[in-house]
Design an enzyme around this catalytic site. Structure first.
Site, PDB file in Angstrom:
ATOM      1  N   ARG A 228       0.859  -1.052   0.124  1.00  0.00           N
ATOM      2  CA  ARG A 228      -0.044  -0.116   0.054  1.00  0.00           C
ATOM      3  C   ARG A 228       0.867   1.310  -0.040  1.00  0.00           C
ATOM      4  NH1 ARG A 228      -3.428  -2.805  -1.427  1.00  0.00           N
ATOM      5  NH2 ARG A 228      -5.520  -3.233  -0.498  1.00  0.00           N
ATOM      6  N   HIS A 276      -0.906   0.082  -9.695  1.00  0.00           N
ATOM      7  CA  HIS A 276      -1.641  -0.886  -8.811  1.00  0.00           C
ATOM      8  C   HIS A 276      -2.121  -2.111  -9.620  1.00  0.00           C
ATOM      9  CE1 HIS A 276      -3.835  -1.141  -4.643  1.00  0.00           C
ATOM     10  NE2 HIS A 276      -3.801  -2.348  -5.322  1.00  0.00           N
TER      11      HIS A 276
HETATM   12  P1  NAP Z   1      -1.953 -11.684   4.962  1.00  0.00           P
HETATM   13  O1  NAP Z   1      -1.945 -13.343   4.751  1.00  0.00           O
HETATM   14  O2  NAP Z   1      -2.961 -11.173   6.001  1.00  0.00           O
HETATM   15  O3  NAP Z   1      -0.470 -11.381   5.602  1.00  0.00           O
HETATM   16  C1  NAP Z   1      -0.167 -10.379   6.271  1.00  0.00           C
HETATM   17  C2  NAP Z   1       1.495 -10.616   6.685  1.00  0.00           C
HETATM   18  O4  NAP Z   1       1.865  -9.547   7.516  1.00  0.00           O
HETATM   19  C3  NAP Z   1       1.399 -11.785   7.818  1.00  0.00           C
HETATM   20  O5  NAP Z   1       2.572 -12.511   7.906  1.00  0.00           O
HETATM   21  C4  NAP Z   1       1.600 -10.686   9.065  1.00  0.00           C
HETATM   22  O6  NAP Z   1       2.163 -11.354  10.334  1.00  0.00           O
HETATM   23  C5  NAP Z   1       2.384  -9.690   8.747  1.00  0.00           C
HETATM   24  N1  NAP Z   1       2.105  -8.312   9.653  1.00  0.00           N
HETATM   25  C6  NAP Z   1       0.927  -7.788   9.667  1.00  0.00           C
HETATM   26  N2  NAP Z   1       0.911  -6.868  10.541  1.00  0.00           N
HETATM   27  C7  NAP Z   1       2.441  -6.954  11.099  1.00  0.00           C
HETATM   28  C8  NAP Z   1       3.367  -5.963  11.717  1.00  0.00           C
HETATM   29  N3  NAP Z   1       2.836  -4.973  12.527  1.00  0.00           N
HETATM   30  N4  NAP Z   1       4.509  -6.447  11.963  1.00  0.00           N
HETATM   31  C9  NAP Z   1       4.914  -7.501  11.427  1.00  0.00           C
HETATM   32  N5  NAP Z   1       4.099  -8.363  10.629  1.00  0.00           N
HETATM   33  C10 NAP Z   1       3.073  -7.898  10.357  1.00  0.00           C
HETATM   34  O7  NAP Z   1      -1.894 -10.823   3.731  1.00  0.00           O
HETATM   35  P2  NAP Z   1      -1.749 -11.107   2.064  1.00  0.00           P
HETATM   36  O8  NAP Z   1      -2.887 -11.973   1.560  1.00  0.00           O
HETATM   37  O9  NAP Z   1      -0.480 -11.703   2.033  1.00  0.00           O
HETATM   38  O10 NAP Z   1      -1.669  -9.600   1.468  1.00  0.00           O
HETATM   39  C11 NAP Z   1      -0.756  -8.658   2.153  1.00  0.00           C
HETATM   40  C12 NAP Z   1      -1.128  -7.260   1.445  1.00  0.00           C
HETATM   41  O11 NAP Z   1      -0.691  -7.102   0.143  1.00  0.00           O
HETATM   42  C13 NAP Z   1      -2.565  -6.974   1.614  1.00  0.00           C
HETATM   43  O12 NAP Z   1      -2.907  -6.329   2.641  1.00  0.00           O
HETATM   44  C14 NAP Z   1      -2.580  -5.769   0.456  1.00  0.00           C
HETATM   45  O13 NAP Z   1      -2.328  -4.445   1.131  1.00  0.00           O
HETATM   46  C15 NAP Z   1      -1.337  -5.848  -0.473  1.00  0.00           C
HETATM   47  N6  NAP Z   1      -2.039  -6.457  -1.750  1.00  0.00           N
HETATM   48  C16 NAP Z   1      -1.687  -5.552  -2.939  1.00  0.00           C
HETATM   49  C17 NAP Z   1      -1.778  -6.185  -4.111  1.00  0.00           C
HETATM   50  C18 NAP Z   1      -1.582  -4.997  -5.113  1.00  0.00           C
HETATM   51  O14 NAP Z   1      -1.942  -5.289  -6.350  1.00  0.00           O
HETATM   52  N7  NAP Z   1      -0.435  -4.305  -5.201  1.00  0.00           N
HETATM   53  C19 NAP Z   1      -2.782  -7.106  -4.213  1.00  0.00           C
HETATM   54  C20 NAP Z   1      -3.056  -8.007  -3.229  1.00  0.00           C
HETATM   55  C21 NAP Z   1      -2.757  -7.625  -1.915  1.00  0.00           C
HETATM   56  P3  NAP Z   1       1.527 -12.767  10.831  1.00  0.00           P
HETATM   57  O15 NAP Z   1       1.862 -13.863   9.964  1.00  0.00           O
HETATM   58  O16 NAP Z   1       2.209 -12.903  12.269  1.00  0.00           O
HETATM   59  O17 NAP Z   1      -0.028 -12.681  11.003  1.00  0.00           O
HETATM   60  C1  GLV Z   2      -5.463  -5.129  -3.785  1.00  0.00           C
HETATM   61  O1  GLV Z   2      -4.782  -4.350  -3.669  1.00  0.00           O
HETATM   62  C2  GLV Z   2      -5.799  -6.104  -2.937  1.00  0.00           C
HETATM   63  O2  GLV Z   2      -5.873  -5.819  -1.818  1.00  0.00           O
HETATM   64  O3  GLV Z   2      -6.477  -7.147  -3.327  1.00  0.00           O
END
Ligand code: NAP
Ligand code: GLV
Length: 313
Positions: A228, A276
């Site tokens: 983000r 994005h």
């Molecule tokens: P997720 O499965 O919820 O994973 C989040 C990870 O971040 C977990 O390992 C969590 O730790 C860690 N985390 C959260 N808060 C933290 C903190 N304060 N300190 C250290 N580690 C922390 O999420 P995801 O599905 O992988 O997605 C991640 C992010 O990618 C989304 O939230 C979104 O913003 C972004 N995204 C971007 C796009 C794009 O097109 N650019 C697309 C999709 C997603 P734990 O394992 O200990 O819970």
């Molecule tokens: C895209 O940014 C998502 O969070 O899926």
């Protein structure tokens, strides 16, 4: 079973069509302003507050993305927007992990093999061989080891690069050195050559990509932000580029999207910008996942991907 759909995407009609087929026993309707009629489930992306606030009887809200920061920001700004009894459920992978791994691997290899610099040399018609980066010290640090970060870290480890990962709670991933919790943040950052951000945006992670974070990385490090825009202190990146602390950055997300035409990032040749688009929500993979979870909840069964509202992800 009544299901409400809201997405500002131009293909809203296709989403409605596909969900209608995936949930043949449900009554689906696209939410329109003023619609307060009952619904059991809502499927949304960036919904207006009026759609959810004060709504009774909603059992779950399905977010058509992995990140729930926009909907939780609405709740923080207008407490009570999210009906208390409704679970918030996000997308889990649905093809995003593969897309992220492609995007990040491409960016890492581009920097490892100095293609960014060869592009500049080509524009100047200069034939010059650059000293290769050392593979063994080209350490990639992945912030966030969730669904996406874990897949990205694993994919990079296959290339034989040193890979580190950072999360809140302890994680074990073969081929990846992992660090957990704030107390280990500096150890994780120390000497990292490419920092990849895949954290969710929460009050705890806001502005995490800042001057102090950059100062702990290897000199001339690279930044890849695919999570983000609000994670990045933009002026700190421009300063770190000017000082050589950061050599180049690949950014997919921005504080303001679309990135305004007069934003200084457009003028900085060491910043690569994509709109994005690193991992898109794929309808063909998202509809079956959400439909399966709606049917599970309707049968009274638990589902995965439920957001912890307090934690923010
Ligand atoms: P997720 O499965 O919820 O994973 C989040 C990870 O971040 C977990 O390992 C969590 O730790 C860690 N985390 C959260 N808060 C933290 C903190 N304060 N300190 C250290 N580690 C922390 O999420 P995801 O599905 O992988 O997605 C991640 C992010 O990618 C989304 O939230 C979104 O913003 C972004 N995204 C971007 C796009 C794009 O097109 N650019 C697309 C999709 C997603 P734990 O394992 O200990 O819970
Ligand atoms: C895209 O940014 C998502 O969070 O899926």
């Amino acid at each position: 079973m009544k299901v409400l759909l809201y997405t500002p995407a131009s293909d809203a009609a296709s989403w409605l069509h596909d969900f209608t087929h995936a949930l043949p026993e449900a009554e689906l309707r696209e939410w329109q302003a003023g619609d307060t009629a009952p619904a059991d489930f809502a499927i949304v992306w960036r919904p207006p507050r009026e759609m959810l606030a004060g709504r009774k009887g909603l059992r779950a809200i399905f977010n058509l993305g992995a990140g729930v920061d926009a909907i939780l920001a609405l709740e923080r700004e207008y407490p009570g927007t999210l009906p208390r009894e409704a679970q918030l459920v996000r997308l889990e992978d649905t093809g995003m992990a593969r897309q992220m791994a492609e995007y990040v691997t491409h960016a890492v290899l581009r920097y490892l093999r100095r293609f960014d610099e060869y592009e500049t040399l080509q524009a100047e018609r200069r034939w010059k061989v650059l000293e290769p980066h050392s593979h063994s010290t080209f350490t990639v640090g992945v912030l966030g080891l969730g669904v996406l970060g874990t897949h990205v870290a694993r994919t990079l480890a296959v290339l034989g690069l040193p890979v580190r990962g950072y999360s809140r709670s302890a994680r074990q991933i073969e081929g990846v050195t992992t660090y957990a919790g704030e107390a280990n943040f500096e150890a994780f950052l120390s000497g990292v050559k490419v920092l990849v951000n895949l954290l969710p945006h929460t009050p705890d992670t806001h502005d995490v990509l800042n001057r102090r974070t950059f100062s702990k990385l290897a000199q001339g490090a690279y930044l890849i932000n695919v999570a983000r825009g609000a994670h990045l202190v933009e002026q700190d990146l421009l300063d770190a580029l000017a000082q050589g602390q950061i050599a180049a950055a690949t950014l997919d997300v921005f504080r303001k999207e679309p990135l305004p035409a007069d934003h200084p990032f457009w003028q900085e040749p060491r910043i690569t910008i994509t709109p994005h688009s690193s991992a898109e929500t794929l309808r063909e993979e998202s509809v079956p996942q959400v439909a399966r979870k709606i049917m599970a909840l309707a049968r009274g069964e638990p589902v995965s991907g439920v957001v912890d509202i307090e934690r923010g992800y």
